[in-house]
Design a protein around this motif. Sequence first.
Motif, PDB file in Angstrom:
ATOM      1  N   LEU A  59     -34.447 -12.352   5.572  1.00 44.62           N
ATOM      2  CA  LEU A  59     -35.522 -13.340   5.577  1.00 44.62           C
ATOM      3  C   LEU A  59     -35.566 -14.166   4.295  1.00 44.62           C
ATOM      4  CD1 LEU A  59     -38.485 -11.432   7.259  1.00 44.62           C
ATOM      5  CD2 LEU A  59     -36.729 -12.867   8.294  1.00 44.62           C
ATOM      6  N   GLN A  60     -34.996 -13.650   3.217  1.00 51.32           N
ATOM      7  CA  GLN A  60     -34.973 -14.412   1.962  1.00 51.32           C
ATOM      8  C   GLN A  60     -33.591 -14.328   1.316  1.00 51.32           C
ATOM      9  OE1 GLN A  60     -37.955 -14.367  -0.993  1.00 51.32           O
ATOM     10  NE2 GLN A  60     -39.616 -14.800   0.388  1.00 51.32           N
ATOM     11  N   PRO A  61     -32.607 -15.044   1.867  1.00 53.15           N
ATOM     12  CA  PRO A  61     -31.243 -15.020   1.318  1.00 53.15           C
ATOM     13  C   PRO A  61     -31.011 -16.152   0.320  1.00 53.15           C
ATOM     14  CG  PRO A  61     -31.229 -16.141   3.419  1.00 53.15           C
ATOM     15  CD  PRO A  61     -32.675 -15.789   3.141  1.00 53.15           C
ATOM     16  N   TYR A  62     -31.899 -16.271  -0.666  1.00 49.28           N
ATOM     17  CA  TYR A  62     -31.916 -17.475  -1.508  1.00 49.28           C
ATOM     18  C   TYR A  62     -31.537 -17.229  -2.963  1.00 49.28           C
ATOM     19  CZ  TYR A  62     -34.693 -18.973   2.527  1.00 49.28           C
ATOM     20  OH  TYR A  62     -35.127 -19.247   3.795  1.00 49.28           O
ATOM     21  N   TRP A  63     -30.790 -16.172  -3.232  1.00 48.75           N
ATOM     22  CA  TRP A  63     -30.445 -15.900  -4.627  1.00 48.75           C
ATOM     23  C   TRP A  63     -29.697 -17.067  -5.264  1.00 48.75           C
ATOM     24  CZ3 TRP A  63     -32.615 -12.809  -7.825  1.00 48.75           C
ATOM     25  CH2 TRP A  63     -33.135 -11.574  -7.426  1.00 48.75           C
ATOM     26  N   ALA A  64     -28.729 -17.650  -4.552  1.00 45.39           N
ATOM     27  CA  ALA A  64     -27.935 -18.745  -5.136  1.00 45.39           C
ATOM     28  C   ALA A  64     -28.825 -19.934  -5.486  1.00 45.39           C
ATOM     29  CB  ALA A  64     -26.835 -19.168  -4.158  1.00 45.39           C
ATOM     30  N   ALA A  65     -29.732 -20.307  -4.567  1.00 48.43           N
ATOM     31  CA  ALA A  65     -30.627 -21.433  -4.823  1.00 48.43           C
ATOM     32  C   ALA A  65     -31.584 -21.126  -5.967  1.00 48.43           C
ATOM     33  CB  ALA A  65     -31.399 -21.770  -3.551  1.00 48.43           C
ATOM     34  N   TRP A  66     -32.043 -19.884  -6.038  1.00 48.34           N
ATOM     35  CA  TRP A  66     -32.974 -19.492  -7.107  1.00 48.34           C
ATOM     36  C   TRP A  66     -32.293 -19.577  -8.469  1.00 48.34           C
ATOM     37  CZ3 TRP A  66     -33.544 -15.504 -10.718  1.00 48.34           C
ATOM     38  CH2 TRP A  66     -34.841 -15.327 -11.226  1.00 48.34           C
ATOM     39  N   PHE A  67     -31.084 -19.060  -8.573  1.00 56.30           N
ATOM     40  CA  PHE A  67     -30.341 -19.148  -9.843  1.00 56.30           C
ATOM     41  C   PHE A  67     -30.033 -20.601 -10.199  1.00 56.30           C
ATOM     42  CE2 PHE A  67     -29.274 -14.597  -9.339  1.00 56.30           C
ATOM     43  CZ  PHE A  67     -29.525 -14.179 -10.636  1.00 56.30           C
ATOM     44  N   ASP A  68     -29.693 -21.401  -9.202  1.00 58.86           N
ATOM     45  CA  ASP A  68     -29.387 -22.801  -9.467  1.00 58.86           C
ATOM     46  C   ASP A  68     -30.589 -23.524 -10.062  1.00 58.86           C
ATOM     47  OD1 ASP A  68     -27.551 -25.163  -9.115  1.00 58.86           O
ATOM     48  OD2 ASP A  68     -29.194 -25.831  -7.824  1.00 58.86           O
ATOM     49  N   ARG A  69     -31.777 -23.125  -9.659  1.00 58.31           N
ATOM     50  CA  ARG A  69     -33.000 -23.777 -10.123  1.00 58.31           C
ATOM     51  C   ARG A  69     -33.456 -23.256 -11.488  1.00 58.31           C
ATOM     52  NH1 ARG A  69     -37.662 -25.757  -7.443  1.00 58.31           N
ATOM     53  NH2 ARG A  69     -39.155 -26.429  -9.023  1.00 58.31           N
ATOM     54  N   PHE A  70     -33.302 -21.971 -11.735  1.00 57.13           N
ATOM     55  CA  PHE A  70     -33.980 -21.376 -12.884  1.00 57.13           C
ATOM     56  C   PHE A  70     -33.052 -20.799 -13.961  1.00 57.13           C
ATOM     57  CE2 PHE A  70     -37.074 -20.799  -9.349  1.00 57.13           C
ATOM     58  CZ  PHE A  70     -38.061 -21.666  -9.823  1.00 57.13           C
ATOM     59  N   SER A  71     -31.747 -20.817 -13.758  1.00 55.71           N
ATOM     60  CA  SER A  71     -30.871 -20.227 -14.766  1.00 55.71           C
ATOM     61  C   SER A  71     -29.809 -21.225 -15.204  1.00 55.71           C
ATOM     62  CB  SER A  71     -30.201 -18.961 -14.213  1.00 55.71           C
ATOM     63  OG  SER A  71     -29.044 -19.281 -13.471  1.00 55.71           O
ATOM     64  N   SER A  72     -29.111 -20.873 -16.266  1.00 59.34           N
ATOM     65  CA  SER A  72     -27.984 -21.684 -16.731  1.00 59.34           C
ATOM     66  C   SER A  72     -26.653 -21.059 -16.355  1.00 59.34           C
ATOM     67  CB  SER A  72     -28.072 -21.869 -18.253  1.00 59.34           C
ATOM     68  OG  SER A  72     -27.999 -20.610 -18.909  1.00 59.34           O
ATOM     69  N   LEU A  73     -26.688 -19.971 -15.573  1.00 66.45           N
ATOM     70  CA  LEU A  73     -25.460 -19.327 -15.136  1.00 66.45           C
ATOM     71  C   LEU A  73     -24.698 -20.237 -14.179  1.00 66.45           C
ATOM     72  CD1 LEU A  73     -26.773 -15.711 -14.434  1.00 66.45           C
ATOM     73  CD2 LEU A  73     -25.529 -16.501 -16.448  1.00 66.45           C
ATOM     74  N   THR A  74     -23.394 -20.220 -14.253  1.00 61.26           N
ATOM     75  CA  THR A  74     -22.579 -21.009 -13.341  1.00 61.26           C
ATOM     76  C   THR A  74     -22.542 -20.323 -11.978  1.00 61.26           C
ATOM     77  OG1 THR A  74     -20.523 -19.838 -13.855  1.00 61.26           O
ATOM     78  CG2 THR A  74     -21.135 -21.699 -15.282  1.00 61.26           C
ATOM     79  N   PRO A  75     -22.219 -21.064 -10.935  1.00 61.43           N
ATOM     80  CA  PRO A  75     -22.085 -20.425  -9.612  1.00 61.43           C
ATOM     81  C   PRO A  75     -21.091 -19.277  -9.615  1.00 61.43           C
ATOM     82  CG  PRO A  75     -22.157 -22.804  -9.371  1.00 61.43           C
ATOM     83  CD  PRO A  75     -22.080 -22.529 -10.843  1.00 61.43           C
ATOM     84  N   GLN A  76     -20.031 -19.390 -10.427  1.00 62.48           N
ATOM     85  CA  GLN A  76     -19.050 -18.311 -10.513  1.00 62.48           C
ATOM     86  C   GLN A  76     -19.665 -17.046 -11.113  1.00 62.48           C
ATOM     87  OE1 GLN A  76     -18.528 -21.460 -11.572  1.00 62.48           O
ATOM     88  NE2 GLN A  76     -17.158 -22.114  -9.890  1.00 62.48           N
ATOM     89  N   HIS A  77     -20.499 -17.226 -12.155  1.00 64.37           N
ATOM     90  CA  HIS A  77     -21.174 -16.077 -12.749  1.00 64.37           C
ATOM     91  C   HIS A  77     -22.143 -15.431 -11.758  1.00 64.37           C
ATOM     92  CE1 HIS A  77     -20.205 -17.771 -16.948  1.00 64.37           C
ATOM     93  NE2 HIS A  77     -19.553 -16.628 -16.818  1.00 64.37           N
ATOM     94  N   VAL A  78     -22.871 -16.259 -11.028  1.00 64.47           N
ATOM     95  CA  VAL A  78     -23.822 -15.732 -10.040  1.00 64.47           C
ATOM     96  C   VAL A  78     -23.079 -14.978  -8.953  1.00 64.47           C
ATOM     97  CG1 VAL A  78     -25.526 -16.363  -8.294  1.00 64.47           C
ATOM     98  CG2 VAL A  78     -25.525 -17.515 -10.531  1.00 64.47           C
ATOM     99  N   GLN A  79     -21.951 -15.518  -8.531  1.00 65.84           N
ATOM    100  CA  GLN A  79     -21.165 -14.885  -7.489  1.00 65.84           C
ATOM    101  C   GLN A  79     -20.646 -13.516  -7.921  1.00 65.84           C
ATOM    102  OE1 GLN A  79     -20.848 -16.121  -4.449  1.00 65.84           O
ATOM    103  NE2 GLN A  79     -19.587 -14.423  -3.689  1.00 65.84           N
ATOM    104  N   ALA A  80     -20.449 -13.342  -9.224  1.00 65.16           N
ATOM    105  CA  ALA A  80     -19.909 -12.081  -9.742  1.00 65.16           C
ATOM    106  C   ALA A  80     -20.975 -10.994  -9.884  1.00 65.16           C
ATOM    107  CB  ALA A  80     -19.236 -12.327 -11.090  1.00 65.16           C
ATOM    108  N   ILE A  81     -22.259 -11.350  -9.781  1.00 63.24           N
ATOM    109  CA  ILE A  81     -23.324 -10.353  -9.912  1.00 63.24           C
ATOM    110  C   ILE A  81     -23.322  -9.464  -8.664  1.00 63.24           C
ATOM    111  CG2 ILE A  81     -25.802  -9.983 -10.184  1.00 63.24           C
ATOM    112  CD1 ILE A  81     -25.980 -12.748 -11.452  1.00 63.24           C
ATOM    113  N   PRO A  82     -23.361  -8.154  -8.796  1.00 66.38           N
ATOM    114  CA  PRO A  82     -23.372  -7.264  -7.626  1.00 66.38           C
ATOM    115  C   PRO A  82     -24.587  -7.525  -6.740  1.00 66.38           C
ATOM    116  CG  PRO A  82     -22.929  -6.030  -9.633  1.00 66.38           C
ATOM    117  CD  PRO A  82     -23.335  -7.401 -10.069  1.00 66.38           C
ATOM    118  N   GLN A  83     -24.356  -7.575  -5.426  1.00 66.78           N
ATOM    119  CA  GLN A  83     -25.430  -7.761  -4.466  1.00 66.78           C
ATOM    120  C   GLN A  83     -25.338  -6.696  -3.385  1.00 66.78           C
ATOM    121  OE1 GLN A  83     -26.632 -11.442  -2.746  1.00 66.78           O
ATOM    122  NE2 GLN A  83     -26.023 -12.689  -4.500  1.00 66.78           N
ATOM    123  N   ILE A  84     -26.481  -6.216  -2.971  1.00 64.97           N
ATOM    124  CA  ILE A  84     -26.575  -5.278  -1.856  1.00 64.97           C
ATOM    125  C   ILE A  84     -27.415  -5.953  -0.773  1.00 64.97           C
ATOM    126  CG2 ILE A  84     -27.430  -3.045  -1.075  1.00 64.97           C
ATOM    127  CD1 ILE A  84     -26.876  -1.955  -3.837  1.00 64.97           C
TER     128      ILE A  84
END
Length: 288
Positions: free
Chosen positions: A185-210
Amino acid sequence: MKALQAFAAVMRSGSFTLAAAELHVSAGAIGQQIQKLEAMLGYPLFQRSTRQLWATAAAQTYWQQLQPILQQLQALHQTTPRTDTVRMTLPPSFASRWLAPRLEHLARQHPHIRLHVHTSIQPMDLVQEGFDLAIRYFTGEDEGLESQLLCPDEVRVFCSPSYQQQLSLWQVDDLSRATLYATPLQPYWAAWFDRFSSLTPQHVQAIPQIHVDQGVIAIEACSRGQGMLMISPVLVADELANGRLMEPFPCRLPLNHGYHVVHRPQRLSTAARTVKAWLLAEAQQTTG
């Protein structure tokens, strides 16, 4: 019993369409119930043409045998104390986290109502399955349903206080050290990081997700200090109140989705209207 009700309505009216109107379902639903009954009995009940419908001789005999039984059931119903049954379907997480703690209120306020609760991750067909009400997580826009917003939603993230301390999660970019829990229901981690962090998409992609298909699993895991949780705040109200979870960052994304109470665009039974009004009143107390 539904098949017998459909058969009786067709025999009384001589039409699938009129029977559907009598039972407040679609003609297709009537047809399905008749097919089930024919399969159970082992013989056809109706012959159909483009404009006419005939009951077979076997159907006429079956109808003669069935009528006294239906009359007995009707008499029994009239001598039984009044109860009103309402069938409702909703997502499992919302059922366990929001509805369940409030069910005693409904029982005390409306003791004659018999609420049957069905949970499903996927939205159920209200007509085919015979549900009076449903709670759905969506935009509220569906031409085939009447919809009213129950609980609005927004994207927020949570964790346990111990998890924040253990990993020193003081800024959004620190979540590169975390484990992220995602729900359908809330698959928005990528959009949330894009809005509020300076991490690159590659860095976000490398974060472990369950990824879990039910929010209650993610809530329990993150309450035990196992990761960061993105979920509807209405589902973690108890954990926020007792301190098992906290919101480490005031970073929220608005959503056009929310929990809505929906039903078919026809007149609800008195009991279903009562349950709908009760849901809306409880939600108003929740959102304040």
